[in-house]
Design a protein around this motif. Structure first.
Motif, PDB file in Angstrom:
ATOM      1  N   UNK A 228       0.942  -1.011   0.302  1.00 25.01           N
ATOM      2  CA  UNK A 228      -0.138   0.499  -0.018  1.00 25.01           C
ATOM      3  C   UNK A 228       0.422   1.426   0.415  1.00 25.01           C
ATOM      4  N   UNK A 229       1.874   1.227   0.184  1.00 25.68           N
ATOM      5  CA  UNK A 229       2.686   2.370   0.374  1.00 25.68           C
ATOM      6  C   UNK A 229       3.173   2.536  -0.920  1.00 25.68           C
ATOM      7  N   UNK A 230       3.875   1.644  -1.151  1.00 21.14           N
ATOM      8  CA  UNK A 230       4.334   2.446  -3.040  1.00 21.14           C
ATOM      9  C   UNK A 230       2.496   2.318  -3.893  1.00 21.14           C
ATOM     10  N   UNK A 231       1.707   2.036  -3.769  1.00 24.88           N
ATOM     11  CA  UNK A 231       0.505   1.889  -4.232  1.00 24.88           C
ATOM     12  C   UNK A 231       0.278   3.945  -4.253  1.00 24.88           C
TER      13      UNK A 231
ATOM     14  N   UNK B 190       0.169   9.751  -5.953  1.00 22.87           N
ATOM     15  CA  UNK B 190       0.453  11.137  -6.307  1.00 22.87           C
ATOM     16  C   UNK B 190       1.516  11.457  -6.519  1.00 22.87           C
ATOM     17  N   UNK B 191       2.776  10.732  -7.534  1.00 19.50           N
ATOM     18  CA  UNK B 191       3.746  10.519  -8.304  1.00 19.50           C
ATOM     19  C   UNK B 191       2.841  11.677  -9.859  1.00 19.50           C
ATOM     20  N   UNK B 192       2.105  11.065 -10.267  1.00 20.46           N
ATOM     21  CA  UNK B 192       1.388  10.543 -11.636  1.00 20.46           C
ATOM     22  C   UNK B 192       2.680  10.267 -12.646  1.00 20.46           C
ATOM     23  N   UNK B 193       2.463  10.527 -13.394  1.00 25.63           N
ATOM     24  CA  UNK B 193       3.175  10.136 -14.663  1.00 25.63           C
ATOM     25  C   UNK B 193       4.829  10.240 -14.742  1.00 25.63           C
TER      26      UNK B 193
END
Length: 266
Positions: free
Chosen positions: A37-40, A45-48
């Protein structure tokens, strides 16, 4: 004292690197599994990331660098352990992507100011004696508008602290999980800070490993096992994750999570 600390960390991770089989690493699982879940959260939040210059700080086996490279980022895999950097380069070759490897001290990052679009760090800051030093360094090397993202364990939950006291052979003696108050420091540095915490009721899975399945915490890393066995754990995890979302709405409950994830914009 600082040199002793760095030597212990490097020796531990070089030894670990010597045991890693890159053929057994499924890169996408570390970002797309239900039990990641952390990386998801970070990906949302990062987007492209296509074309972005990304520093994977404390790259470990390189799963992160390789994943982001597959998404089109230009990645530098950096670690204080030369062995881990070598493993990351092997993993990149196996997955058909190009990354740069660098041996880097996260408390004195050897890159100029305003270099990177993204600095990503997973499970790094709790290996640093003063994580604020590394957070300042991450801020320094980011371009204006760049994003710093990381996830690390918190120190507040008694269940996970019992696990840490048991799992002494799969972690270093110098590890210090974060206080959730670190979020306020990050807010003082960055223009915008998004964060969330993960694993409260879902920590039942750790109890399941130990109490029911009798998995020795010094023979298998539980935090790796949750990724490797995500298909088996999915129903249990997703059911408990719904409860976590409710629990985190209660006062002070976010601090009781196992991990903190942050995405901050310079």
């Amino acid at each position: 004292m600082k040199e002793d600390f760095l030597s212990r960390e490097q020796e531990f991770h070089d030894q670990w690197a010597s045991t890693i089989d890159v053929d057994g690493i499924r890169v996408s699982d570390y970002f797309e599994a239900c039990t990641a879940p952390e990386n998801r959260f970070i990906l949302r939040k990062l987007g492209d990331v296509r074309g972005k210059l990304l520093l994977d700080l404390g790259c470990g086996a390189g799963e992160n660098s390789v994943y982001f490279a597959k998404l089109g980022a230009r990645c530098v895999a950096a670690d204080y352990s030369p062995g881990m950097v070598d493993v990351a380069l092997q993993l990149a070759e196996k997955n058909g992507v190009n990354i740069e490897g660098r041996v880097v001290n996260a408390m004195a990052i050897d890159f100029p100011d305003n270099t990177f679009d993204i600095v990503y760090a997973s499970n790094l800051l709790h290996h640093i004696p003063d994580p604020k030093i590394t957070l300042r360094e991450m801020h320094r090397i980011l371009k204006p508008g760049g994003k710093a993202c990381f996830w690390d364990p918190l120190r507040h939950n008694p269940v996970i602290n019992v696990y840490r006291r048991m799992a002494t052979e799969v972690r270093t003696e110098d590890e210090t999980p974060l206080d959730i108050g670190i979020v306020n420091f990050i807010r003082s540095l960055y223009a915008k800070t998004d964060f969330d915490t993960f694993w409260i009721a879902t920590l039942w899975i750790f109890l399941q490993f130990y109490l029911i399945e009798r998995v020795n915490p010094n023979q298998e890393r539980y935090w790796k096992k949750i990724i490797l066995e995500q298909a088996r754990l999915e129903k249990t995890y997703l059911r408990l994750e719904k409860l976590d979302k409710i629990l985190k709405k209660l006062p002070l409950m976010k601090r009781m999570a196992w991990n903190l994830a942050v995405v901050a914009t310079k």
